[in-house]
Scaffold this active site. Sequence first.
Site, PDB file in Angstrom:
ATOM      1  N   ILE A  31       0.803  -1.223   0.000  1.00 24.31           N
ATOM      2  CA  ILE A  31       0.000   0.000   0.000  1.00 24.31           C
ATOM      3  C   ILE A  31       0.836   1.275   0.000  1.00 24.31           C
ATOM      4  O   ILE A  31       0.299   2.370  -0.075  1.00 24.31           O
ATOM      5  CB  ILE A  31      -0.967   0.025   1.203  1.00 24.31           C
ATOM      6  CG1 ILE A  31      -0.213  -0.116   2.524  1.00 24.31           C
ATOM      7  CG2 ILE A  31      -2.026  -1.048   1.056  1.00 24.31           C
ATOM      8  CD1 ILE A  31      -1.105  -0.031   3.746  1.00 24.31           C
TER       9      ILE A  31
ATOM     10  N   GLY B  60       8.333   4.231   0.820  1.00 25.63           N
ATOM     11  CA  GLY B  60       9.036   5.450   1.178  1.00 25.63           C
ATOM     12  C   GLY B  60      10.525   5.291   0.972  1.00 25.63           C
ATOM     13  O   GLY B  60      10.998   4.301   0.406  1.00 25.63           O
TER      14      GLY B  60
ATOM     15  N   MET C 227      12.842   4.738   3.136  1.00 24.13           N
ATOM     16  CA  MET C 227      13.492   3.736   3.978  1.00 24.13           C
ATOM     17  C   MET C 227      12.816   2.384   3.936  1.00 24.13           C
ATOM     18  O   MET C 227      13.443   1.369   4.237  1.00 24.13           O
ATOM     19  CB  MET C 227      13.531   4.222   5.427  1.00 24.13           C
ATOM     20  CG  MET C 227      14.464   5.391   5.672  1.00 24.13           C
ATOM     21  SD  MET C 227      16.174   4.948   5.463  1.00 24.13           S
ATOM     22  CE  MET C 227      16.419   3.879   6.872  1.00 24.13           C
TER      23      MET C 227
ATOM     24  N   VAL D 174       5.362  -0.320   2.857  1.00 23.92           N
ATOM     25  CA  VAL D 174       4.243  -0.561   3.763  1.00 23.92           C
ATOM     26  C   VAL D 174       3.267  -1.531   3.106  1.00 23.92           C
ATOM     27  O   VAL D 174       2.929  -1.380   1.921  1.00 23.92           O
ATOM     28  CB  VAL D 174       3.526   0.761   4.123  1.00 23.92           C
ATOM     29  CG1 VAL D 174       2.411   0.502   5.129  1.00 23.92           C
ATOM     30  CG2 VAL D 174       4.519   1.767   4.682  1.00 23.92           C
TER      31      VAL D 174
ATOM     32  N   LYS E 243       5.289  -2.053   8.159  1.00 26.38           N
ATOM     33  CA  LYS E 243       6.355  -1.364   7.436  1.00 26.38           C
ATOM     34  C   LYS E 243       7.653  -2.148   7.566  1.00 26.38           C
ATOM     35  O   LYS E 243       8.095  -2.467   8.672  1.00 26.38           O
ATOM     36  CB  LYS E 243       6.546   0.057   7.958  1.00 26.38           C
ATOM     37  CG  LYS E 243       7.588   0.848   7.166  1.00 26.38           C
ATOM     38  CD  LYS E 243       7.587   2.323   7.528  1.00 26.38           C
ATOM     39  CE  LYS E 243       8.544   3.094   6.628  1.00 26.38           C
ATOM     40  NZ  LYS E 243       8.521   4.545   6.906  1.00 26.38           N
TER      41      LYS E 243
ATOM     42  N   ASP F  94       9.744  15.825   8.154  1.00 29.81           N
ATOM     43  CA  ASP F  94       9.434  15.322   6.816  1.00 29.81           C
ATOM     44  C   ASP F  94       7.965  15.557   6.490  1.00 29.81           C
ATOM     45  O   ASP F  94       7.334  14.753   5.807  1.00 29.81           O
ATOM     46  CB  ASP F  94       9.763  13.830   6.727  1.00 29.81           C
ATOM     47  CG  ASP F  94       9.690  13.306   5.286  1.00 29.81           C
ATOM     48  OD1 ASP F  94       9.931  14.098   4.356  1.00 29.81           O
ATOM     49  OD2 ASP F  94       9.380  12.116   5.101  1.00 29.81           O
TER      50      ASP F  94
END
Length: 290
Positions: free
Chosen positions: A14, A17, A19, A22, A37, A130
């Site tokens: 879904i 990012g 890092m 997810v 994650k 962020d």
Amino acid sequence: GKIIADRYQIRQKIGRGGMGSVYLVFDQKTGNHVALKILHAKYAGSKHAIARFVREVTTARSLNHPGIVKIYDACRSGDILFYTMEYVQGKTLRQWLQERRRLEFKSVVRVLCLVADALSHAHKITIHRDLSPENIMVMRNGTVRLLDFGLAKLDDQFKGLTVMGTNLGKLRYTPPEQQIDPAGVDYRADLFSLGVMFFELLAGRAPHPGQKLSQLCPGLPPGVDAFAEKAMAPDPDKRFQTALEFRDALLGLYRNSQPQPTPKPALKQAQKPARFPRIRGFFARLFRRR
């Protein structure tokens, strides 16, 4: 269908990012769907990356606010480092903006006030660093969830951690001081990001030097230019100093934009009839004779 840690069955991906990725997973222990994650495999051998991932979990688990996504569990299974969190159904603020191109003033006020309230809680222990429309989820009931504290700053054993990558966050929303010294910023960096989003959500485009909101959107109420200028001030000392100050100023801007109710004319009080008119007339004549 892959099962992680003998518990979490992957249903679908879904999100992704810088890092990690997810996934929507089914927790076989609780019978609930949660989000999971996973740290990207290319970072699995990096002690710094792992420490930063642990920092994200530590930060998010210590936050308890309805506007911040909840963290449930964190562990390592073989070469996989992961954590599970609340699965929220809605759209990111970026998706919402792409669908509508620009948002109404009242919608921007509502969303950013909710985000500022969540940030006020988070700023007691950390900084997001962020913030962007991608990290804000708008729920179906109109509430918001603040996501991804992966770039957050903690005043603990991770304080001196070297940050990976060329920059922190998305450059558009990054204040000048964060581009120079990412480790030295304070919570006012997040307020700069809120200011950029305020401009972008209303105008449908990122701010450019010298542009005024009132020129791009003539129908906005007076005061939006001054508000945006203060929120995005290059000097953090000239910005709003707290998330609550940002929220209250935005609410004040909205209230001042609302038409004021026309005051009802005061009812004239009926003059009371003179009591004992004959006696008053008698004394009046008496004094005239003197």
